[in-house]
Design an enzyme around this catalytic site. Structure first.
Site, mmCIF file in Angstrom:
data_model
loop_
_atom_site.group_PDB
_atom_site.id
_atom_site.type_symbol
_atom_site.label_atom_id
_atom_site.label_comp_id
_atom_site.label_asym_id
_atom_site.label_seq_id
_atom_site.Cartn_x
_atom_site.Cartn_y
_atom_site.Cartn_z
ATOM 1 N N HIS A 1 90.620 86.466 46.385
ATOM 2 C CA HIS A 1 89.170 86.302 46.206
ATOM 3 C C HIS A 1 88.775 85.615 44.919
ATOM 4 O O HIS A 1 87.574 85.543 44.609
ATOM 5 C CB HIS A 1 88.456 87.657 46.245
ATOM 6 N N LYS B 1 73.064 88.530 41.742
ATOM 7 C CA LYS B 1 74.536 88.603 41.811
ATOM 8 C C LYS B 1 75.010 89.244 40.521
ATOM 9 O O LYS B 1 74.224 89.419 39.589
ATOM 10 C CB LYS B 1 75.139 87.206 41.970
ATOM 11 N N ARG B 2 76.311 89.589 40.441
ATOM 12 C CA ARG B 2 76.829 90.112 39.187
ATOM 13 C C ARG B 2 76.604 89.113 38.065
ATOM 14 O O ARG B 2 76.558 87.902 38.283
ATOM 15 C CB ARG B 2 78.327 90.411 39.326
ATOM 16 N N LYS C 1 78.786 82.244 36.663
ATOM 17 C CA LYS C 1 77.665 82.187 37.612
ATOM 18 C C LYS C 1 76.424 81.567 36.973
ATOM 19 O O LYS C 1 75.465 81.238 37.653
ATOM 20 C CB LYS C 1 77.370 83.583 38.155
ATOM 21 N N LYS D 1 73.347 84.991 52.885
ATOM 22 C CA LYS D 1 72.268 85.929 53.222
ATOM 23 C C LYS D 1 70.910 85.279 52.991
ATOM 24 O O LYS D 1 69.986 85.413 53.817
ATOM 25 C CB LYS D 1 72.379 87.205 52.368
#
Ligand code: 26W
Length: 809
Positions: free
Chosen positions: A358, A546-547, A552, A658
């Site tokens: 992952h 998100k985290r 990110k 999503k």
């Protein structure tokens, strides 16, 4: 019970309240109603559960076992009602009895047994397995404390324990009679038997009981109920033998009991960074040993076959390397308990395991110190050592061309055990989670292994369950979709593509517009209740949830907000579509820069939201304690989905899917599954910007990027960084200096400044597009239409055909 009526449900609720709780409806609290409703659902589920197990036995089915340290299942009441065909009727019944359905559902504490993407993926996969009628079960850990609860105090993240089991959890079923014994530590003795073979015996081990708690995994209106089995650690024997040694032993025993229960005490809150804590290693072996023992004893019970034929009936997927000790554990049981020789055991083992990777972030790759592993799990370490020896010898003799690579491929090297290498060597399948991610594994991170085992590598792009993430969380939109194209999309999500025909139909677009606006009003109301801040429901809802991680790039997002703020301060009357920037993110407790970023977002919010010059054109909302339930509230209301990772860093992403499925347009980089979204909808239906993965990797390998040059040449960037450095956003001057230094003096490792200008420009494009309502809505419907491809049903179907080879029951 899909034809259950509200009237019937009302009757059931009132009767159960009376007979089981001695309560009249008028005296019942929300909690009472929640438990009664859960009990009604359980009455429906239990017989189906029994029946499913019976059918699997009768059909002699092959099963997949999904081993994962995390299952982020969130709340189950609503989705179980939906799966049993009782959701609409329950909502009506509750309303008619004078209760607010949302408040009843909110009584359930989220099972936050995961950090983020990896754990939520596991939950979506179980949902799809059951809904597609495949025999597939999850094995995980019943942490007494889930992922910490986040509070924001003076802009800072503060972590509180998440004691989710405080109230009775109605979905779990403890199975005392299926407890399993796990051994840690101890001495290993080797004997030579008469036939010359070796026998291993263990002595003085520390014994721990693994108690299973089963949670039903309900298929969508199909009678299938699979199992998620979560293990809980308890002291081995608490009978008088242990307690008859006088007072000191009594306290010693309590102490001992306490330390054993710690094994399943809490979920480690690290997302994509490996910390070599012994307790975490204990958790991993605890999960693995109980699950593999369980799998083998079930196989023996259900099939009259030799264990050599295990692979005909069993396949085990390991979710990242965290459960990869399952490989040596399987070897241990086959050899030491089932008396297989090495080769026969290895033959079975390497045909039963499949491994999913992952992440390629190097700080996330798990390695354990040899000393720690050998002390805690002496026999397991011997086996790993042997696997390593044989593997390295194999390269030396059979792959002479790459002999010099052995030090970089050895499972045991530099006094550490490299878990990804163990997982690759011990599995028949290795998969990444999006096309680009799998390519990076093959070409870079795992290229030497790919060279030796090319046939093992394959891609399985992630997916999400459309039942939860569209049907359940967005009833307005799913109702409208069904009105337009009929209900077939619910069982066959790819049929959402039929929406394309209507993507330019003005009357339909108007209806979509109305649904989104209703959802935005609901979120605005929620934000008001939670934060006291009034947001304009006509503004663009721009969402990043998100985290929190440097890669990110929440920092890039907040820099853009600061830029807009600076512009508006200079020219307060400029024409700008009002924007609401919504953030939700937890930082790992020890991740300093991530926590500073949270503080910065909150500080900017506290300035922007109350500055009269801004005239409400900008709002910044940080919603605390981002979790599954909060995601369910935010996603239906989003206009823009921020997916802005440094290209090559986000393995796949699932939030992107999503949000797309709920009609948000993606503003993002060509990374992870964004690329596959882009393949489908095209550049004209999303907003792509920034460096590509190849460009990023080229800079990493050859240099040539200088953040300081951008600072010196772009006034907008200079202004923002100086504002940070001069304490304009801080309560004191040093507040955000670490962010400043990291960007300018560590040369901006995630290319925030490099992508700043294209990011700003792309936002300008998006703003202009938003003003053209028709075009925007067409883009939005187009995204929904293509999103069926990202249903986890599709992903599971691919796992089934390429890896698991299961039959539908
Ligand atoms: C041992 C510390 C640790 C903990 C968790 C290392 C690594 C992890 C996970 C592998 C991190 C993770 O959740 N990765 C995410 O997996 C999602 C599901 O495949 C992807 O969509 C995300 O892109 C990826 O970051």
């Amino acid at each position: 019970m899909s034809h259950v009526t509200a009237t019937l449900l009302k009757e059931k609720i009132t009767t159960k309240l009376k007979t089981e709780k001695g309560l009249d409806v008028n005296d019942a609290s929300n909690k009472d109603i929640y438990y009664v409703l859960a009990s009604i659902v359980n009455d429906e589920i239990m017989p189906q559960w029994l029946e499913t197990e019976r059918r699997y036995k009768e059909k002699n089915s092959k099963q997949v076992y999904y081993l994962s340290m995390e299952f982020l299942i969130g709340s189950l009441i609503e989705s179980n009602l939906l799966k049993c065909g009782m959701l609409d009727a329950s909502k009506q019944a509750l309303e008619q009895l004078g209760f607010e359905p949302e408040q009843i559902f909110a009584q359930e504490h989220d099972a936050g047994l995961g950090n983020g993407g990896l754990g939520r993926l596991a939950a979506c996969f179980l949902d799809s397995l059951a809904s597609l009628q495949y025999p597939g079960h999850g094995f995980g850990i019943r942490y007494r404390y889930g992922l910490f609860e986040q509070r924001i105090i003076h802009g800072n993240q503060v972590e509180l324990p998440d004691y989710w089991l405080k109230d009775d959890y109605p979905w779990e079923n403890r199975k005392d009679d299926e407890a399993i014994c796990i051994h840690f530590h101890g001495d290993v003795h080797m004997f030579k038997k008469n036939d010359g073979s070796l026998e291993f015996k263990y002595e003085n081990t520390d014994k721990v009981m693994a108690i299973p708690y089963d949670i039903p995994v309900v298929g969508y209106q199909n009678g299938v109920v699979n199992t998620l089995r979560l293990w809980s650690a308890e002291a081995f024997c608490r009978d008088h033998d242990d307690l008859n040694g006088g007072d000191s032993d009594f306290y010693h025993n309590l102490d001992h009991q306490h330390s054993i229960e710690q094994i399943t005490g809490f979920l480690y809150p690290d997302d994509s960074s490996h910390e070599g804590k012994e307790l975490r290693l204990k958790q991993q072996y605890f999960l693995v040993s109980s699950s593999i023992q369980n799998i083998i004893s079930d196989f023996k019970k259900n099939h009259q076959l030799s264990l050599r034929r295990l692979t005909e009936k069993v396949v085990i997927q390991i979710n990242d390397t965290h459960p990869s000790l399952a490989i040596p554990e399987m070897m241990r049981i086959l050899m030491d308990e089932e008396h297989f020789g090495w080769d026969a055991a290895w033959q079975v083992t390497t045909k039963v395991f499949a491994y999913t990777n992952h992440t390629t972030l190097s700080e996330a790759l798990e390695t354990w110190p040899v000393d720690m592993l050998r002390t805690l799990l002496p026999r397991i370490y011997m086996i790993i050592d042997e696997i390593n020896e044989r593997f390295c010898k194999g390269i030396w003799y059979d792959h002479k061309e790459i002999r010099e690579k052995i030090p970089n491929m050895a499972i045991v090297a530099d006094e550490r055990v490299h878990m990804a290498r163990l997982a690759i060597v011990g599995s028949f399948s290795v998969n990444g989670v999006a096309r680009i991610h799998t390519e990076i594994l093959k070409k870079q991170e795992m290229k030497d292994f790919f060279w030796i085992f090319p046939e093992r590598f394959n891609n399985k792009t992630n997916g999400i369950t459309h039942r939860r993430w569209l049907l359940q969380v967005n009833p307005n939109l799913s109702g409208l979709i069904t009105d337009v194209i009929g209900p077939q999309w619910i069982k066959r999500p790819k049929q959402l593509i039929s929406l394309l025909k209507y993507s330019k139909d003005p009357s339909l677009l108007e209806k979509f517009d109305k649904v989104k606006h209703e959802n935005k009003k609901a979120l605005a109301k929620f934000i008001r209740e939670r934060t006291g801040i009034l947001v304009d429901d006509q503004s663009i809802f721009d969402v990043q949830i998100k985290r929190l991680h440097e890669y990110k790039r929440q920092l890039l997002n907040i820099f853009h907000v600061i830029y807009l703020y600076n512009e508006l301060k200079e020219n307060p009357n400029q024409d700008m579509t009002p924007r609401t920037f919504i953030f939700g993110a937890k930082a790992a407790p020890s991740y300093h820069l991530a926590k500073e970023t949270i503080k910065l977002i909150n500080t900017v919010a506290s300035i922007v939201n109350y500055d009269p010059d801004i005239q409400d054109k900008l709002k910044v909302i940080f919603l605390e304690n981002y979790n599954v339930s909060l995601a369910e509230k935010i996603i239906p209301a989003a206009d823009i989905s921020e997916q802005i990772s440094t290209a090559s860093k986000e393995a796949s992403g699932t939030g992107n899917m999503k949000l797309m499925m709920n009609g948000a347009l993606t503003l993002g980089t060509l990374d992870g599954a964004n690329i596959e979204i882009n393949d489908l909808v095209g550049n004209e239906n999303m907003f792509i910007f920034g460096l590509t993965a190849d460009e990023v990797m080229h800079y990493y390998q050859h240099g040539g990027y200088h953040a300081m040059d951008i600072y010196n040449t772009d006034d907008r960037v200079k202004r923002i960084l100086d504002q940070l450095n001069q304490g304009e956003f801080g309560s004191n001057e040093i507040e955000f200096k670490d962010i400043y230094y990291n960007i300018l003096y560590h040369n901006d490792p995630y290319f925030v400044l490099k992508d700043f200008e294209p990011y700003i420009e792309t936002h300008e494009l998006a703003e202009r597009a938003y003003r053209d309502r028709k075009t925007w809505l067409t883009m939005s419907v187009t995204n929904i239409a293509y999103s069926g491809k990202f249903s986890s049903d599709q992903t599971i179907q691919e796992y089934v055909s390429d890896i698991w080879k299961l039959k539908q029951v």
